[in-house]
Design a protein around this motif. Structure first.
Motif, mmCIF file in Angstrom:
data_model
loop_
_atom_site.group_PDB
_atom_site.id
_atom_site.type_symbol
_atom_site.label_atom_id
_atom_site.label_comp_id
_atom_site.label_asym_id
_atom_site.label_seq_id
_atom_site.Cartn_x
_atom_site.Cartn_y
_atom_site.Cartn_z
ATOM 1 N N LEU A 171 3.549 15.804 50.572
ATOM 2 C CA LEU A 171 3.001 16.931 49.467
ATOM 3 C C LEU A 171 2.922 18.320 50.367
ATOM 4 N N SER A 172 3.332 17.848 51.531
ATOM 5 C CA SER A 172 2.546 18.395 52.732
ATOM 6 C C SER A 172 3.700 19.842 53.077
ATOM 7 N N ILE A 173 4.706 19.213 52.222
ATOM 8 C CA ILE A 173 5.800 20.562 52.837
ATOM 9 C C ILE A 173 6.008 21.714 51.400
ATOM 10 N N ALA A 174 4.907 21.110 50.215
ATOM 11 C CA ALA A 174 4.816 21.567 49.044
ATOM 12 C C ALA A 174 4.474 23.752 49.468
ATOM 13 N N PRO A 175 4.179 23.631 50.225
ATOM 14 C CA PRO A 175 3.891 25.613 50.710
ATOM 15 C C PRO A 175 5.441 26.625 50.961
ATOM 16 N N LEU A 176 6.002 25.377 51.540
ATOM 17 C CA LEU A 176 7.271 26.326 52.167
ATOM 18 C C LEU A 176 8.386 26.005 51.138
ATOM 19 N N LEU A 177 7.916 25.116 49.702
ATOM 20 C CA LEU A 177 8.681 24.898 48.251
ATOM 21 C C LEU A 177 8.074 26.801 47.887
ATOM 22 N N PHE A 178 6.844 26.541 47.765
ATOM 23 C CA PHE A 178 6.090 27.872 46.458
ATOM 24 C C PHE A 178 7.296 29.318 46.860
ATOM 25 N N LEU A 179 6.819 29.086 48.127
ATOM 26 C CA LEU A 179 7.249 30.279 49.061
ATOM 27 C C LEU A 179 9.046 30.917 48.920
ATOM 28 N N LEU A 180 9.179 29.529 48.999
ATOM 29 C CA LEU A 180 11.187 29.696 48.888
ATOM 30 C C LEU A 180 11.337 30.228 47.303
ATOM 31 N N VAL A 181 10.742 29.287 46.389
ATOM 32 C CA VAL A 181 10.804 29.556 44.827
ATOM 33 C C VAL A 181 10.447 31.092 44.754
ATOM 34 N N ARG A 182 9.496 31.380 45.472
ATOM 35 C CA ARG A 182 9.336 32.672 44.851
ATOM 36 C C ARG A 182 9.799 34.068 45.724
ATOM 37 N N ALA A 183 10.390 33.148 46.868
ATOM 38 C CA ALA A 183 11.904 34.436 47.350
ATOM 39 C C ALA A 183 12.402 35.034 46.678
ATOM 40 N N PHE A 184 12.913 33.295 46.458
ATOM 41 C CA PHE A 184 14.375 33.037 46.101
ATOM 42 C C PHE A 184 14.964 33.920 44.735
ATOM 43 N N SER A 185 13.594 34.164 43.601
ATOM 44 C CA SER A 185 13.195 33.985 42.056
ATOM 45 C C SER A 185 13.510 35.396 42.160
ATOM 46 N N LYS A 186 12.561 37.305 42.765
ATOM 47 C CA LYS A 186 12.409 38.079 43.042
ATOM 48 C C LYS A 186 14.042 38.950 43.052
ATOM 49 N N VAL A 187 14.623 37.530 44.455
ATOM 50 C CA VAL A 187 16.211 38.422 44.625
ATOM 51 C C VAL A 187 17.529 37.948 43.334
ATOM 52 N N LEU A 188 16.904 36.958 42.835
ATOM 53 C CA LEU A 188 18.222 36.588 41.994
ATOM 54 C C LEU A 188 17.697 36.687 40.601
ATOM 55 N N ARG A 189 16.562 37.829 40.145
ATOM 56 C CA ARG A 189 16.099 38.313 39.164
ATOM 57 C C ARG A 189 16.676 39.955 38.846
ATOM 58 N N GLY A 190 17.007 40.426 40.412
ATOM 59 C CA GLY A 190 17.758 41.843 40.564
ATOM 60 C C GLY A 190 19.416 41.391 40.509
ATOM 61 N N LEU A 191 19.679 40.901 41.324
ATOM 62 C CA LEU A 191 21.139 40.473 41.257
ATOM 63 C C LEU A 191 21.299 39.611 40.052
ATOM 64 N N GLN A 192 20.646 38.913 39.158
ATOM 65 C CA GLN A 192 21.374 38.832 37.432
ATOM 66 C C GLN A 192 21.081 39.635 36.858
ATOM 67 N N LEU A 193 20.816 40.881 36.500
ATOM 68 C CA LEU A 193 20.053 42.206 35.921
ATOM 69 C C LEU A 193 21.545 43.358 36.119
ATOM 70 N N GLU A 194 21.972 43.255 38.258
ATOM 71 C CA GLU A 194 23.370 44.352 38.074
ATOM 72 C C GLU A 194 24.418 42.754 37.854
ATOM 73 N N VAL A 195 23.909 42.143 37.476
ATOM 74 C CA VAL A 195 25.400 41.489 36.717
ATOM 75 C C VAL A 195 25.555 41.919 35.749
ATOM 76 N N ARG A 196 24.668 41.800 34.306
ATOM 77 C CA ARG A 196 24.179 42.195 33.443
ATOM 78 C C ARG A 196 24.977 43.553 33.375
#
Length: 607
Positions: A171-196
């Motif tokens: 699990l030593s890589i877990a912090p990196l996973l958390f940061l990646l998911v959080r960053a991509f989540s924010k970007v994808l939310r805005g893009l999906q709203l624009e798609v709609r």
């Protein structure tokens, strides 16, 4: 409207109101989660026993027994998973059905101002594609994520029990996973709203062009319409491409990190199998090959839901964007409906009106935009309508005639001054204080542009009103009253099809059907908004006979185009630039030789 900053979780929590009636199936699906997770956790442990115990001992009986247990675990896991999917999909589809009904019910009670500002295609998009995105999320997004979370937690507990040191290493890589998911989540939310949003705009344009396809073809504007549609589609395509790029990047990163973690585990743990003096052996004790097999299996199984989490995250973000748009619609205030204690408020009203200093602009009373700048349409109107009196309102185009009818039917609010309904006992009820649906039970309007539904004649008269549907004789009597009974019987009676937008009937016949709607309901007051403007002179005679029958015994406001009804009105109000220019009967106004006389001599050609 829901704030953009609202989290996906907050929006989905709000959706619970639609899912709650189906919670039995939701809870059944959720109850299967521990069973699915337990069986998935058991399988690597069985492999560990095979490698560490059965194979070294050359124990065929134990090997067969462990194999049977493994098959049972696989079967139970997949049966539980199938039941879970069925239960969650059933609850999801039922919730979506309820939301569709709620959206349609809400749209029907929205004021006319809302439809002036929101294209029909955008509303269709919210009730179709946006709702479908929610259905996909309920079936394959939110609850499968819960399953994955429980499964990952179960795996981690089992791994920690086998070796907490190897677990921390993995699990030593877990912090990196958390940061990646959080960053991509924010970007994808805005893009999906624009798609709609882009999809809604394009759907709105498509609906408008298809509605007016005859005009497009008549003037040879097909290429222009196609070019505009392509341009609007490009916005949707750009947003979709960006969303797919980020979704693919997240999926690839997850896949790469999964392989890296397995390699990291093998790099540090595999040598410990051969070297008793390694640091890892000193801290963990003897490391067995079965334990290593179990850890590799757990890691690979952990990263399957984590890897798929990217696509599920995109699904949840699409749902959040859809919910944001849907709740933006559902949060728009509806018109007030009649309360049980208000149902008899107009029982003593016979059609008398008292209008004082009436002023109106389409920019007033707009809750969304505030008091925005817009031309003042009506300026200080003062007049009275007695019970049973016929009042005609005439004037040039743009003088405010139709706006007056819209105010009286409560299609538009925000007027200033007073419009009072005078009851028999002398009490006055202000129009703005009455529920719109109550007013429309007693005051109806026949417009120049008649809309007929692609249903039967009977439906277009009753509009689904149960009392009328149960009394065909009353509908036939209404048709006879307006001179429409004969041609309706010739075409097959009340069950004869009308066609899309009344395609099976002429302009005059559709106008007579509109009059039949009114005759079937016997309103206290009737507004005729240029109701004979689109028919020929011969048809007008039939329509005029229908009008004369409708005028009997009720107050009538005639927004006039043709002279036949105006000449016999008890009082004629002449509007000019939103103000009353002249008032009187036909003879008096002709003798005055003013604006009315000019209109009369020109045959209202300027209308």
């Amino acid at each position: 409207m829901a704030e953009r900053a609202s989290s996906a979780a907050a929006l989905l929590r709000r959706f619970w109101g639609f899912a709650k009636p189906h919670k039995r199936w939701l809870f059944a699906g959720l109850a299967a989660i521990p069973l699915v997770a337990g069986m998935a956790t058991l399988r690597p442990l069985l492999i560990k026993e095979v490698v560490d115990t059965a194979i070294p001992a050359d124990d065929g009986a134990s090997l067969r027994q462990l194999a049977i247990f493994f098959l049972i675990a696989v079967a139970v896991e997949f049966v539980a998973m199938a039941g879970q999917v069925y239960a969650l999909q059933r609850a999801g589809h039922a919730s979506i059905y309820d939301m569709r009904a709620a959206i349609f019910r809400h749209v029907l009670c929205l004021p006319a101002r809302f439809f002036d500002k929101h294209p029909l295609g955008s509303l269709l998009s919210r009730s179709t594609s946006d709702v479908e995105a929610l259905g996909e999320t309920l079936s394959f997004g939110v609850f499968t994520i819960l399953t994955d979370v429980v499964m990952i937690a179960s795996f981690l507990v089992s791994m920690a029990m086998l070796s907490w040191q190897l677990t921390l290493l993995s699990l030593s890589i877990a912090p990196l996973l958390f940061l990646l998911v959080r960053a991509f989540s924010k970007v994808l939310r805005g893009l999906q709203l624009e798609v709609r949003r882009a999809q809604g705009v394009q759907s709105g344009y498509l609906t408008e062009q298809l509605s007016g396809v005859g005009v497009v073809q008549l003037y040879g504007r097909e290429d222009h319409a196609l070019h505009t549609y392509d341009a609007l589609g490009s916005r949707y395509l750009r947003a979709t491409k960006l969303a797919n790029i980020f979704d693919s990047l997240l999926y690839s990163l997850m896949d790469g990190i999964s392989a890296f973690c397995v390699a990291l585990l093998l790099f540090f743990a595999a040598p410990a199998l051969l070297d008793d003096t390694s640091v890892l052996t000193a801290t963990t004790g003897a490391l067995t090959l079965g334990t290593l097999f179990a850890f590799v299996e757990y890691l690979q199984r952990i990263f399957v839901p984590i890897r798929e989490f990217s696509s599920k995250l995109a699904t949840v973000q699409r749902a959040a964007a859809s919910l944001e748009r849907i709740y933006g619609l559902l949060d728009t205030p509806c018109e007030r409906r009649t309360a049980p204690d208000e149902d008899t408020l107009l029982r003593g009203w016979k059609g008398a009106l008292e209008v004082r200093d009436l002023r109106f602009s389409y920019g007033w009373g707009d809750a969304a935009d505030g008091q925005r700048e817009a031309p003042v349409i009506l300026r200080g109107l003062d007049f009275d309508v007695a019970a049973g009196e016929v009042i005609a309102v005439v004037g040039r185009t743009g003088s405010g005639k139709t706006s007056l009818g819209r105010i009286l039917t409560r299609m538009y609010d925000g007027y200033r001054g007073s419009v009072a309904l005078v009851l028999e006992d002398g009490r006055k009820l202000e129009l703005r204080d009455l529920p719109p649906d109550l007013v429309r039970r007693h005051l109806l309007m026949v417009q120049q542009d008649v809309f007929l539904f692609d249903e039967s004649v009977g439906f277009n008269v009753s509009l689904g009103e149960r009392d009328l549907d149960d009394d065909p004789a009353a509908m036939l009597e209404a048709l006879d009253t307006v001179q429409a009974g004969a041609f309706i019987r010739d075409r097959g009676g009340l069950d004869s099809p009308v066609g899309e937008r009344g395609a099976n009937f002429s302009a005059g016949e559709t106008q007579l059907l509109a009059f039949a709607r009114v005759a079937a309901r016997s309103p206290t007051m009737l507004i005729l908004d240029e109701a004979t403007a689109s028919v020929d002179s011969l048809t007008e005679q039939r329509v005029q006979q229908a009008i004369e029958r409708l005028l009997d015994g009720r107050s009538v406001l005639v927004i006039a185009h043709r002279l036949s009804t105006v000449r016999h009105a008890d009082k004629i109000i002449v509007l000019a630039d939103g103000e009353i220019a002249e008032v009187g009967n036909h003879e008096a106004l002709m003798a005055r030789d003013g604006l009315y006389a000019d209109l009369y001599r020109s045959g209202f050609a300027e209308e």
